[in-house]
Design an enzyme around this catalytic site. Structure first.
Site, short mmCIF file in Angstrom:
data_model
loop_
_atom_site.label_atom_id
_atom_site.label_comp_id
_atom_site.label_asym_id
_atom_site.label_seq_id
_atom_site.Cartn_x
_atom_site.Cartn_y
_atom_site.Cartn_z
N ASP A 1 107.89 -42.18 22.30
CA ASP A 1 109.30 -42.10 21.50
C ASP A 1 110.65 -41.24 21.71
O ASP A 1 110.69 -40.12 22.48
CB ASP A 1 108.66 -41.62 20.25
CG ASP A 1 107.68 -42.24 19.47
OD1 ASP A 1 107.36 -43.46 19.78
OD2 ASP A 1 107.22 -41.13 18.53
N THR B 1 91.31 -43.20 4.73
CA THR B 1 91.73 -42.05 4.71
C THR B 1 93.11 -41.57 3.23
O THR B 1 93.78 -42.41 3.23
CB THR B 1 92.94 -41.62 5.79
OG1 THR B 1 93.50 -42.62 5.77
CG2 THR B 1 91.84 -41.10 7.28
N LEU B 2 92.59 -40.50 3.00
CA LEU B 2 93.99 -40.31 1.46
C LEU B 2 95.07 -39.47 1.97
O LEU B 2 95.43 -38.20 0.62
CB LEU B 2 92.75 -40.03 0.10
CG LEU B 2 91.72 -40.22 0.41
CD1 LEU B 2 91.04 -40.14 -0.69
CD2 LEU B 2 91.78 -42.58 -0.09
N GLY B 3 95.25 -39.00 2.51
CA GLY B 3 96.15 -37.96 3.08
C GLY B 3 95.83 -36.69 2.85
O GLY B 3 94.92 -36.16 3.55
N GLY C 1 97.23 -39.22 11.48
CA GLY C 1 95.51 -40.61 10.84
C GLY C 1 94.80 -41.21 11.80
O GLY C 1 93.17 -40.52 12.32
N ASP C 2 95.20 -40.95 13.75
CA ASP C 2 95.16 -41.13 15.31
C ASP C 2 93.88 -39.86 15.45
O ASP C 2 92.61 -39.70 16.45
CB ASP C 2 96.23 -40.77 16.10
CG ASP C 2 97.02 -42.14 15.75
OD1 ASP C 2 96.39 -43.74 15.41
OD2 ASP C 2 98.33 -42.05 16.33
N1 LIG Z 1 98.90 -32.74 4.45
C1 LIG Z 1 98.03 -32.41 4.27
N2 LIG Z 1 96.91 -31.46 4.46
C2 LIG Z 1 95.93 -31.36 5.05
N3 LIG Z 1 95.67 -32.65 6.11
C3 LIG Z 1 96.19 -33.78 5.67
C4 LIG Z 1 96.91 -33.86 4.88
N4 LIG Z 1 98.09 -34.96 5.28
C5 LIG Z 1 96.69 -35.42 6.17
N5 LIG Z 1 95.67 -35.13 6.21
C6 LIG Z 1 94.47 -35.12 6.98
O1 LIG Z 1 94.99 -36.32 7.70
C7 LIG Z 1 93.56 -37.44 7.38
C8 LIG Z 1 95.12 -38.99 7.66
O2 LIG Z 1 96.30 -38.97 6.39
P1 LIG Z 1 96.55 -40.15 5.88
O3 LIG Z 1 95.97 -40.69 4.92
O4 LIG Z 1 98.10 -39.85 5.36
O5 LIG Z 1 97.02 -41.26 7.64
P2 LIG Z 1 97.53 -42.16 7.94
O6 LIG Z 1 97.98 -42.37 6.30
O7 LIG Z 1 96.96 -43.41 9.27
O8 LIG Z 1 98.90 -40.88 8.85
P3 LIG Z 1 99.53 -42.14 10.26
O9 LIG Z 1 99.65 -43.20 9.99
O10 LIG Z 1 100.90 -41.02 9.72
O11 LIG Z 1 98.75 -41.24 11.41
C9 LIG Z 1 93.78 -37.12 6.06
O12 LIG Z 1 92.52 -37.59 5.55
C10 LIG Z 1 93.37 -35.60 5.99
O13 LIG Z 1 92.20 -35.15 5.88
MG LIG Z 2 97.69 -44.65 9.91
#
Ligand SMILES: Nc1ncnc2c1ncn2[C@@H]1O[C@H](COP(=O)(O)OP(=O)(O)OP(=O)(O)O)[C@@H](O)[C@H]1O
Ligand SMILES: [Mg+2]
Length: 328
Positions: free
Chosen positions: A12, A223-225, A256-257
């Site tokens: 990037d 995953t739930l953020g 997520g990665d």
């Molecule tokens: N604010 C947060 N605090 C603590 N853990 C987090 C937070 N946000 C994400 N995580 C961790 O990261 C994991 C993946 O997050 P998320 O579900 O947002 O993935 P994603 O939407 O695939 O993200 P991206 O595609 O941007 O990498 C969650 O299961 C959690 O363990």
């Molecule tokens: Mg992702």
């Protein structure tokens, strides 16, 4: 045994412009648009889903095999990944195209002008997995992350044909792919990864219900953020693992990665789904607390302390023996 991680490899290039783009735009002359902005800052960040996941696995002491297509300009990035234990010997180097690149300029009001050049990525469809497996040994898992769609299909088909256990991680490609493509990428996966939004997209585009998706994959990890992660499989009770609390999120790109890297590392070590989800969450916070997806350094002691504080003594005891290679 080996771990093959297929998907995008990209950098990037992020620039910031102190003024407002809109001040340079003449609305009735847009058909002759030609503007140039003097920017103060250029930041080059290493990224790409497969490279990010490999970086996480390497940090945890594994030696993942990166499967992807890059350009001749990959040399410096390769050296960085190899320093982090990533096996780059099977990366396909294009003779004609550059490594995929995202170029983005923001102005002071966060307006954005960006372009994504897939470049060499389109050559991932030329990669065959068999010669890689012959070199490194039978795979524990082949993860197939977002990449050139034809490349993703080819890898998925090859896994089904040769009986390699595969992990479907279509994430960003779900927005572009149609139901037919998405079904082909998921059917028969040992593990399916998605976030909550992507889970809805999968069901909407494939026309499959949750139960129908579960009947086609071994395990579905959603995953739930900041709320953590849900692990579902047909006929077994759903596990929910909470995220690490009290995190000051700086930038979420790549969380997520990192989660995927932690999860797969734990499975490779023979741990169960709950420990895998916990390790995934622990690794993910290292990314969310920093700017950039490959900027963290793991310290064994701090990592285990956080593990114990969040998930308890037993979790830390199960994970500790596998972290011996980390810095104290
Ligand atoms: N604010 C947060 N605090 C603590 N853990 C987090 C937070 N946000 C994400 N995580 C961790 O990261 C994991 C993946 O997050 P998320 O579900 O947002 O993935 P994603 O939407 O695939 O993200 P991206 O595609 O941007 O990498 C969650 O299961 C959690 O363990
Ligand atoms: Mg992702």
């Amino acid at each position: 045994m080996s771990l093959l991680i297929a998907g995008s490899v990209a950098t990037d290039h992020l620039m910031s412009f102190r003024g407002h783009f809109s001040d340079s735009l003449v609305v009735d002359q847009l058909d002759k648009l030609s503007v140039s902005f003097l920017v103060d800052d250029l930041e080059v960040r290493r990224g790409g889903v497969a490279a990010n996941i490999c970086f996480g696995l390497g940090n945890l002491g594994l030696t993942p095999v990166l499967v992807g297509a890059v350009g001749e300009d990959f040399a410096e990035y390769r050296a960085w990944l190899e320093r982090h234990r990533v096996d780059c010997d099977s990366v396909h180097v294009s003779q004609t195209r550059h490594t995929a690149r995202f170029v983005c300029t923001n102005d002071s009001s966060m307006a954005q002008i960006a372009s994504f050049y897939p470049g060499a990525m389109s050559e991932s469809r030329e990669i065959e997995l068999k010669p890689i497996v012959d070199r490194v040994g039978e795979p524990d898992y082949v993860l197939i992350g977002p990449d050139d769609p034809d490349g993703m299909l080819r890898h998925t088909d090859e896994c089904r044909q040769r009986g390699y256990r595969f992990v479907a991680d279509p994430s960003q490609q779900l927005a572009f792919g149609d139901g037919v493509l998405i079904r082909q990428l998921i059917e028969g996966a040992h593990i399916l990864f998605s976030n909550e939004y992507e889970a809805s997209l999968i069901m909407q585009k494939t026309g499959w219900s949750e139960a129908e998706v579960l009947s086609r994959v071994g395990t579905w990890i959603v995953t739930l953020g900041a709320r953590g992660v849900r692990v579902q499989a047909e006929g077994v009770e759903t596990i929910t693992v909470s995220a690490v609390p009290d995190v000051v999120p700086l930038e979420p790109t790549g969380v997520g990665d990192a989660f995927r890297a932690g999860f797969l590392a734990a499975l490779t070590w023979g741990l169960g789904h709950e420990r895998a989800a916990q390790l995934g969450c622990l690794l993910a916070v290292h990314v969310v607390e920093r700017v950039g997806t490959q900027e963290y350094v793991l310290s064994g002691e701090a990592f285990l302390a956080r593990c114990e504080k969040t998930y308890g003594v037993e979790a830390a005891a199960d994970i500790a023996p596998h972290l011996r290679t980390l810095h104290p």
